[in-house]
Motif scaffolding. Structure first.
Motif, PDB file in Angstrom:
ATOM      1  N   ASP A 206      17.967  56.222  83.745  1.00 64.17           N
ATOM      2  CA  ASP A 206      17.443  57.276  82.869  1.00 64.17           C
ATOM      3  C   ASP A 206      16.204  57.952  83.457  1.00 64.17           C
ATOM      4  O   ASP A 206      15.570  58.778  82.806  1.00 64.17           O
ATOM      5  CB  ASP A 206      17.131  56.719  81.479  1.00 64.17           C
ATOM      6  CG  ASP A 206      15.987  55.696  81.489  1.00 64.17           C
ATOM      7  OD1 ASP A 206      15.501  55.350  82.595  1.00 64.17           O
ATOM      8  OD2 ASP A 206      15.580  55.248  80.398  1.00 64.17           O
ATOM      9  N   GLY A 207      15.857  57.599  84.713  1.00 65.72           N
ATOM     10  CA  GLY A 207      14.749  58.252  85.396  1.00 65.72           C
ATOM     11  C   GLY A 207      13.424  57.546  85.269  1.00 65.72           C
ATOM     12  O   GLY A 207      12.468  57.891  85.986  1.00 65.72           O
ATOM     13  N   ARG A 208      13.322  56.555  84.387  1.00 69.11           N
ATOM     14  CA  ARG A 208      12.061  55.841  84.244  1.00 69.11           C
ATOM     15  C   ARG A 208      11.860  54.843  85.390  1.00 69.11           C
ATOM     16  O   ARG A 208      12.823  54.356  85.991  1.00 69.11           O
ATOM     17  CB  ARG A 208      12.010  55.108  82.902  1.00 69.11           C
ATOM     18  CG  ARG A 208      11.760  56.031  81.716  1.00 69.11           C
ATOM     19  CD  ARG A 208      11.564  55.248  80.428  1.00 69.11           C
ATOM     20  NE  ARG A 208      12.779  54.525  80.038  1.00 69.11           N
ATOM     21  CZ  ARG A 208      12.823  53.663  79.023  1.00 69.11           C
ATOM     22  NH1 ARG A 208      11.721  53.410  78.320  1.00 69.11           N
ATOM     23  NH2 ARG A 208      13.960  53.062  78.720  1.00 69.11           N
ATOM     24  N   ALA A 236      19.534  43.089  88.507  1.00 68.44           N
ATOM     25  CA  ALA A 236      20.925  43.175  88.059  1.00 68.44           C
ATOM     26  C   ALA A 236      21.001  43.511  86.571  1.00 68.44           C
ATOM     27  O   ALA A 236      21.815  44.336  86.146  1.00 68.44           O
ATOM     28  CB  ALA A 236      21.646  41.861  88.345  1.00 68.44           C
ATOM     29  N   VAL A 237      20.148  42.884  85.770  1.00 68.02           N
ATOM     30  CA  VAL A 237      20.161  43.095  84.323  1.00 68.02           C
ATOM     31  C   VAL A 237      19.683  44.493  83.962  1.00 68.02           C
ATOM     32  O   VAL A 237      20.196  45.132  83.026  1.00 68.02           O
ATOM     33  CB  VAL A 237      19.293  42.017  83.634  1.00 68.02           C
ATOM     34  CG1 VAL A 237      19.023  42.393  82.186  1.00 68.02           C
ATOM     35  CG2 VAL A 237      19.968  40.660  83.724  1.00 68.02           C
ATOM     36  N   ALA A 238      18.706  45.011  84.686  1.00 68.51           N
ATOM     37  CA  ALA A 238      18.059  46.272  84.318  1.00 68.51           C
ATOM     38  C   ALA A 238      18.876  47.508  84.683  1.00 68.51           C
ATOM     39  O   ALA A 238      18.461  48.631  84.368  1.00 68.51           O
ATOM     40  CB  ALA A 238      16.675  46.359  84.976  1.00 68.51           C
ATOM     41  N   ILE A 239      20.019  47.327  85.329  1.00 65.89           N
ATOM     42  CA  ILE A 239      20.792  48.487  85.777  1.00 65.89           C
ATOM     43  C   ILE A 239      21.143  49.415  84.618  1.00 65.89           C
ATOM     44  O   ILE A 239      20.990  50.634  84.700  1.00 65.89           O
ATOM     45  CB  ILE A 239      22.093  48.020  86.493  1.00 65.89           C
ATOM     46  CG1 ILE A 239      21.738  47.420  87.857  1.00 65.89           C
ATOM     47  CG2 ILE A 239      23.060  49.174  86.666  1.00 65.89           C
ATOM     48  CD1 ILE A 239      22.929  46.887  88.610  1.00 65.89           C
ATOM     49  N   ASP A 240      21.607  48.833  83.519  1.00 66.83           N
ATOM     50  CA  ASP A 240      22.072  49.677  82.416  1.00 66.83           C
ATOM     51  C   ASP A 240      21.375  49.314  81.095  1.00 66.83           C
ATOM     52  O   ASP A 240      21.925  49.497  80.019  1.00 66.83           O
ATOM     53  CB  ASP A 240      23.587  49.567  82.248  1.00 66.83           C
ATOM     54  CG  ASP A 240      24.040  48.130  82.090  1.00 66.83           C
ATOM     55  OD1 ASP A 240      23.189  47.220  82.143  1.00 66.83           O
ATOM     56  OD2 ASP A 240      25.254  47.907  81.915  1.00 66.83           O
ATOM     57  N   ARG A 241      20.151  48.787  81.195  1.00 70.04           N
ATOM     58  CA  ARG A 241      19.394  48.469  79.986  1.00 70.04           C
ATOM     59  C   ARG A 241      18.005  49.080  80.086  1.00 70.04           C
ATOM     60  O   ARG A 241      17.386  49.039  81.145  1.00 70.04           O
ATOM     61  CB  ARG A 241      19.320  46.947  79.789  1.00 70.04           C
ATOM     62  CG  ARG A 241      20.689  46.350  79.466  1.00 70.04           C
ATOM     63  CD  ARG A 241      20.646  44.834  79.393  1.00 70.04           C
ATOM     64  NE  ARG A 241      21.964  44.299  79.030  1.00 70.04           N
ATOM     65  CZ  ARG A 241      22.925  44.054  79.902  1.00 70.04           C
ATOM     66  NH1 ARG A 241      22.739  44.303  81.194  1.00 70.04           N
ATOM     67  NH2 ARG A 241      24.099  43.581  79.502  1.00 70.04           N
ATOM     68  N   PHE A 242      17.510  49.572  78.971  1.00 70.86           N
ATOM     69  CA  PHE A 242      16.284  50.366  79.007  1.00 70.86           C
ATOM     70  C   PHE A 242      15.212  49.839  78.052  1.00 70.86           C
ATOM     71  O   PHE A 242      14.287  50.556  77.697  1.00 70.86           O
ATOM     72  CB  PHE A 242      16.602  51.828  78.681  1.00 70.86           C
ATOM     73  CG  PHE A 242      17.746  52.374  79.485  1.00 70.86           C
ATOM     74  CD1 PHE A 242      17.657  52.448  80.861  1.00 70.86           C
ATOM     75  CD2 PHE A 242      18.922  52.756  78.868  1.00 70.86           C
ATOM     76  CE1 PHE A 242      18.719  52.927  81.618  1.00 70.86           C
ATOM     77  CE2 PHE A 242      19.991  53.241  79.620  1.00 70.86           C
ATOM     78  CZ  PHE A 242      19.896  53.326  80.994  1.00 70.86           C
ATOM     79  N   ASP A 243      15.354  48.578  77.667  1.00 70.93           N
ATOM     80  CA  ASP A 243      14.347  47.944  76.823  1.00 70.93           C
ATOM     81  C   ASP A 243      13.771  46.753  77.579  1.00 70.93           C
ATOM     82  O   ASP A 243      14.524  45.838  77.957  1.00 70.93           O
ATOM     83  CB  ASP A 243      14.959  47.482  75.506  1.00 70.93           C
ATOM     84  CG  ASP A 243      13.961  46.720  74.654  1.00 70.93           C
ATOM     85  OD1 ASP A 243      12.858  47.248  74.420  1.00 70.93           O
ATOM     86  OD2 ASP A 243      14.278  45.588  74.243  1.00 70.93           O
ATOM     87  N   PRO A 244      12.459  46.695  77.826  1.00 72.28           N
ATOM     88  CA  PRO A 244      11.893  45.608  78.641  1.00 72.28           C
ATOM     89  C   PRO A 244      12.092  44.228  78.031  1.00 72.28           C
ATOM     90  O   PRO A 244      12.298  43.253  78.763  1.00 72.28           O
ATOM     91  CB  PRO A 244      10.409  45.986  78.743  1.00 72.28           C
ATOM     92  CG  PRO A 244      10.157  46.953  77.652  1.00 72.28           C
ATOM     93  CD  PRO A 244      11.439  47.683  77.434  1.00 72.28           C
ATOM     94  N   VAL A 245      12.047  44.113  76.708  1.00 72.28           N
ATOM     95  CA  VAL A 245      12.267  42.822  76.080  1.00 72.28           C
ATOM     96  C   VAL A 245      13.698  42.349  76.307  1.00 72.28           C
ATOM     97  O   VAL A 245      13.952  41.178  76.605  1.00 72.28           O
ATOM     98  CB  VAL A 245      11.950  42.887  74.569  1.00 72.28           C
ATOM     99  CG1 VAL A 245      12.413  41.603  73.871  1.00 72.28           C
ATOM    100  CG2 VAL A 245      10.464  43.103  74.344  1.00 72.28           C
TER     101      VAL A 245
END
Length: 396
Positions: A206-208, A236-245
């Motif tokens: 998402d650009g962040r 690996a987890v952060a590829i398609d998730r946008f919430d740090p928690v």
């Protein structure tokens, strides 16, 4: 070692004129004396022979650290007759000398059955005592050489591990431009060859910008491996998730089942929107970030959360703020605040705030290097006890 002992036995038997000779070395775990080899035209086929600690004439030579000579072993109650029973060999006379390295006995050399005479002589004793000192010196040199080789191999492995770990830490920081009006810089100073700290940064779909600092609660190779696994899982987890928690929670659930060593890692992970200046971050038991405002005030942000790796249902602290232009978001490992000088005085949280206050005009790299320099000035050459990691994000 094997070649040296074989040469010693081959050369010494005809010199002493004995039917057989052998060298016994202690097993470092059990303390038993283990025969290395036997030489002679009629020497017994001993295979792997072990003599219990302190038993037999050889054991006495080892434990009491003096030469033992027996002219009629069959009538000596100290004789360990199990060897003859096992091999069919008949021992008549025996001469055993300890191999001494100072006060330490590293083995025993033994001669059996003198050739052409009924028993060993006093001259044989003198020769064997002199010869045993040369043998001991040779064994010690070999021992030192083997230790040096093992240390060199271990150091090579550590150097390779460090190089591989350094390859995981990117130094290609984003260049500020119109689309990315921010300045980012990080630094990791390991206490040992392999670090248990980590920092990382990468863009989400998402650009962040996702950026983080972590600290494994251990040192050395094990901590370095755990760090590398954690970094890989987060990416690996952060590829398609946008919430740090959510990113930390899913990473933690994958770490826990395979964490047999019960290591854990504290993390602060943040997502930064360079357009709005929004920072959405989560804490897993890590040191609280510092907000350095463009006006010069420095303050700690709220702490929170539990480390990754121990509890599958761990909770994580969460917060969000918006950086004004010129504001700085600073994260670090506890190696900064807990850095100690020779008097065991810590650098401390107050000194970190004082170092950052009124420094908002500096670049991200200058801020990072300033804190590092002040920590080094505080410790004044005292041995570094923990990894030191710093990361600075500045909105331009």
């Amino acid at each position: 070692m094997d070649q040296l002992l074989l040469m010693i036995l081959e050369k010494s038997r005809p010199w002493i004129q004995a039917e057989a000779c052998s060298i016994f070395l202690p097993d470092p775990l059990s303390g038993e004396l283990v025969i290395h080899s036997a030489q002679g035209t009629s020497s017994p086929q001993l295979g792997e022979l072990r003599i219990p600690h302190g038993c037999g004439l050889v054991g006495i030579a080892m434990s009491e650290k003096h030469l033992v000579r027996v002219d009629d072993v069959q009538n000596d109650p100290r004789f360990y007759s199990s060897v003859d029973k096992k091999t069919g060999w008949v021992t008549r006379a025996l001469l055993a000398a300890p191999l001494l390295d100072g006060d330490r006995c590293i083995g025993v050399i033994e001669f059996l059955n003198p050739i052409g005479r009924k028993h060993f002589s006093c001259r044989d004793e003198e020769m064997v005592e002199y010869f045993s000192s040369l043998v001991a010196a040779s064994l010690v040199r070999i021992e030192f050489n083997e230790v040096a080789v093992k240390r060199a191999q271990l150091q090579r492995d550590l150097d390779l591990a460090r190089e591989m770990q350094e390859g995981l830490l990117s130094t290609d920081f984003p260049k500020p431009d119109a689309d990315h009006p921010f300045d980012l810089y990080a630094q990791l100073n390991p206490a040992y060859e392999v670090s248990g700290d980590l920092y990382d940064f990468f863009y989400l779909s998402d650009g962040r910008l996702c950026f983080l600092v972590g600290d494994v609660a251990d040192k050395g190779v094990a901590a370095g491996l755990f760090m590398a696994v954690t970094r890989t899982l987060i990416r690996a987890v952060a590829i398609d998730r946008f919430d740090p928690v959510e990113i930390l929670s899913l990473t933690n659930k994958q770490l826990c089942p395979s964490n047999k060593a019960m290591l854990f890692i504290t993390v602060v992970l943040a997502l930064y929107d360079s357009c709005s200046g929004s920072v959405n971050y989560a804490l897993a038991g890590h040191n609280p970030p510092v907000l350095l405002k463009s006006t010069g005030e420095a303050e700690y942000l709220p702490p929170g959360g539990q480390p990754l790796g121990i509890f599958e249902d761990a909770y994580f602290g969460s917060n969000q703020l918006t950086l004004a232009r010129g504001d700085i978001f600073f994260i670090y490992s506890d190696g900064v605040t807990e850095a100690m000088n020779a008097s065991h005085g810590k650098f401390g949280e107050d000194q970190l705030l004082a170092t950052l206050a009124n420094r908002a005009g500096l670049s991200a790299q200058e801020i990072t290097e300033l804190v590092t320099a002040n920590v080094n000035e505080h410790v004044r050459g005292a041995e570094q006890s923990d990894d030191i990691t710093l990361m600075t994000l500045k909105r331009l």
